[in-house]
Design an enzyme around this catalytic site. Structure first.
Site, PDB file in Angstrom:
ATOM      1  N   LYS A 119      -8.011   0.692  -5.279  1.00 30.98           N
ATOM      2  CA  LYS A 119      -9.227   0.141  -4.683  1.00 30.98           C
ATOM      3  C   LYS A 119     -10.460   0.886  -5.152  1.00 30.98           C
ATOM      4  CE  LYS A 119      -6.965  -1.197  -0.321  1.00 30.98           C
ATOM      5  NZ  LYS A 119      -6.965  -2.652  -0.372  1.00 30.98           N
ATOM      6  N   ARG A 166      -6.908 -20.143   7.194  1.00 33.84           N
ATOM      7  CA  ARG A 166      -7.199 -21.511   7.672  1.00 33.84           C
ATOM      8  C   ARG A 166      -8.620 -21.939   7.288  1.00 33.84           C
ATOM      9  NH1 ARG A 166      -3.519 -24.291  10.353  1.00 33.84           N
ATOM     10  NH2 ARG A 166      -1.942 -23.255  11.627  1.00 33.84           N
ATOM     11  N   ASP A 202       0.843  -1.194   0.000  1.00 31.25           N
ATOM     12  CA  ASP A 202       0.000   0.000   0.000  1.00 31.25           C
ATOM     13  C   ASP A 202       0.875   1.239   0.000  1.00 31.25           C
ATOM     14  OD1 ASP A 202      -2.284  -1.484   0.163  1.00 31.25           O
ATOM     15  OD2 ASP A 202      -2.888  -0.791   2.153  1.00 31.25           O
ATOM     16  N   GLY A 243      -5.383  -2.728   8.590  1.00 35.23           N
ATOM     17  CA  GLY A 243      -5.046  -1.614   9.473  1.00 35.23           C
ATOM     18  C   GLY A 243      -4.930  -1.995  10.929  1.00 35.23           C
ATOM     19  N   GLY A 278      -0.279  -3.608   3.964  1.00 32.54           N
ATOM     20  CA  GLY A 278      -0.899  -2.292   3.932  1.00 32.54           C
ATOM     21  C   GLY A 278      -0.165  -1.345   4.836  1.00 32.54           C
ATOM     22  N   SER A 279      -0.753  -1.092   5.990  1.00 34.22           N
ATOM     23  CA  SER A 279      -0.200  -0.127   6.933  1.00 34.22           C
ATOM     24  C   SER A 279       1.142  -0.585   7.490  1.00 34.22           C
ATOM     25  CB  SER A 279      -1.191   0.064   8.080  1.00 34.22           C
ATOM     26  OG  SER A 279      -2.511   0.114   7.575  1.00 34.22           O
ATOM     27  N   GLY A 332      -3.217  -7.285   8.099  1.00 30.84           N
ATOM     28  CA  GLY A 332      -2.599  -7.490   9.405  1.00 30.84           C
ATOM     29  C   GLY A 332      -1.131  -7.868   9.374  1.00 30.84           C
TER      30      GLY A 332
END
Lengths: 298, 200
Positions: free
Chosen positions: A85, A169, A28, A157, A239-240, A218
């Site tokens: 996005k 999973r 990102d 995030g 991402g973050s 995550g």
């Protein structure tokens, strides 16, 4: 076995681009400078955003497609594919991204949904789509709508890998379960999953999805990336986790190495040294249901 | 088949290496995923897959693959590069200019057809060992070969441009034979490996 060509799924050239991104890291970015840092670190692609998910979560408000100006700046800055996005169901944002020749559209739960009932008809576009999923049924519904790539959602995030693990999973065990069913059980299973029968039948025989399956939501450390690869992800979205850390360039390089050498603990130990601070992160179990991004989409 | 025991490596740093492994297996050859240079010692040929060339170069640099692949080539062992693999192997790269191994005398332009919206699939034909054979070509953000050196033999064309070529032991394609069920191109490369002096 039903050949891939007989299924109504995304075009081969679009699934092909997803194949080319395997074993890599999609990062990102919110500026051209960040995009350059990501490319130099070895990212296979960048996701152009107005705000990273951690900031969307913090600031609230409606999260929309990135501005056209920003997307163009980022496209100009790098030679790798640029993704962007669109809001779930917002087929006009998707048309604009197609007009900009974005390489992959992420119909994403990270943005505020535009339609509470329907996702975009992805077959109607000349560019490929990636969509999030929390389990096999959701993944097959999106593939049935034309997604060329699935990414498990995780909790964007959050800097917390637990939701990404849960979703990967759930997906892989759902696939394994299908392979154990007899032919007469598959229609009922398709009904229970809420998934297209032909896709259920194909997955039951092949033991995998008909499009690549990446992980998102995550990932904050090289170990997180390697964990998701070992659990069956074919590439990762970060991402973050990169630009919210204390040393983005270094962390980005380390996560790229970890995604390639995910089965080699010596390499993972080496690249995890002196990374600076990771993003702080959130304990997702303490988030209220309304604050979860993963429950957007269906 | 005397050559059935030949082992071919697929550079598995990033990209569609698993599909190349599948195509090799279908061609009756053992594929070895190569993540460290040491693994090159156990294989008679190497495929550099499609992926992102900038990512491949960074990961290759981190593990000193450049001298290892140069040595592999100097020993006469065949190398096949598709798309990003071609870009890594070329003498010169444009759009943007970037480092490359220079093992085949061509100049390539990256993303020369445009972005993913301009990617396409087309029926085509290659001339392999003097025989014309149909090949389905999938071009994905593909490069174009802008200059072909004198020692480079064109093997396939699309729209009047060379899309597959060979110079000695180095084979390249701008398209992705590994994305189709047809193993024609991979079987041609496996034969190159079996016939290479390093193996015989």
């Amino acid at each position: 076995m039903a050949e891939l060509d007989e299924l109504r799924i995304a075009d081969k050239k679009h699934i092909g681009l997803a194949e080319m991104l395997k074993g890599g890291v999609i990062m990102d970015v919110t500026t051209a400078e960040q995009a350059k840092i990501a490319e130099d670190a070895g990212a296979t692609s960048v996701m152009a955003l107005e705000r990273v998910p951690a900031d969307i979560r913090r600031d609230g408000g409606v999260a929309r497609m990135a501005s056209v100006k920003k997307i163009k700046e980022i496209q100009k800055a790098v030679s790798i594919p640029v993704m962007a996005k669109a809001r779930i169901g917002h087929f006009v944002e998707a048309r604009i991204l197609e007009a900009l020749a974005v390489d992959f559209i992420d119909e994403s739960e990270v943005l505020t949904p535009a339609d509470e009932h329907f996702h975009i008809d992805k077959f109607a576009f000349r560019v490929p789509f990636v969509c999030g999923a929390r389990d096999l049924g959701e993944a097959l519904r999106r593939i049935g709508e034309g997604a060329a790539m699935i990414r498990t959602k995780g909790e964007a995030g959050s800097g917390n890998i637990v939701e990404a693990v849960r979703h990967m999973r759930a997906l892989t065990s759902g696939i394994r379960r299908l392979t154990t069913l007899s032919p007469e059980e598959l229609m009922t299973e398709a009904k229970n999953l809420g998934a297209p029968y032909e896709l259920v039948r194909w997955v039951a025989r092949a033991g995998k999805l008909p499009v690549p399956n990446f992980s998102a939501g995550g990932i904050a450390t090289p170990a997180d990336a390697a964990l998701m690869m070992q659990l069956g992800a074919e590439a990762v979205f970060v991402g973050s986790g990169i630009f919210k850390s204390s040393d983005p360039a270094r962390r980005a390089k380390a996560i790229v190495q970890a995604t390639t050498h995910y089965k080699d603990p010596d390499v993972l130990a080496r690249v995890s040294e002196e990374l600076g601070d990771a993003m702080v992160g959130i304990e997702t179990a303490k988030l209220a249901e309304k604050d979860l991004l993963q429950t957007r989409g269906w | 088949m005397s050559g059935s025991s030949v082992r071919i490596g697929v550079l598995a740093l990033q990209g569609d290496f698993a599909l190349h492994g599948r195509a090799l297996a279908r061609s009756g050859v053992d594929a070895v995923l190569v993540r460290k240079p040491e693994a090159l010692e156990d294989v008679a040929g190497l495929i550099i897959p499609g992926g992102e060339s900038t990512t491949l170069l960074r990961l290759m640099g981190e593990w000193e693959f450049v001298p290892a692949i140069e040595k592999f080539h100097a020993a006469g062992k065949p190398i096949f590069g598709t798309c990003a693999g071609l870009i890594v192997l070329a003498r010169e790269v444009e759009n943007p200019r970037q480092f490359s191994l220079g093992l085949i005398d061509v100049t390539v332009e990256r993303n020369a057809y445009g972005r993913q919206r301009e990617s396409f699939q087309a029926p085509g034909a290659a001339v392999l060992d003097g025989r014309r054979v149909p090949v389905t070509m999938v071009f994905i953000r593909a490069p174009r070969i802008r200059r072909l050196g004198a020692g480079v033999e064109p093997l396939a064309e699309h729209g009047g441009e060379t899309v597959m070529a060979r110079q000695g032991s180095v084979l390249v394609a701008t398209f992705h034979p590994e994305l189709t069920e047809d193993t024609t191109v991979h079987r041609y490369f496996c034969d190159l490996v079996r016939r290479a002096p390093a193996v015989a």
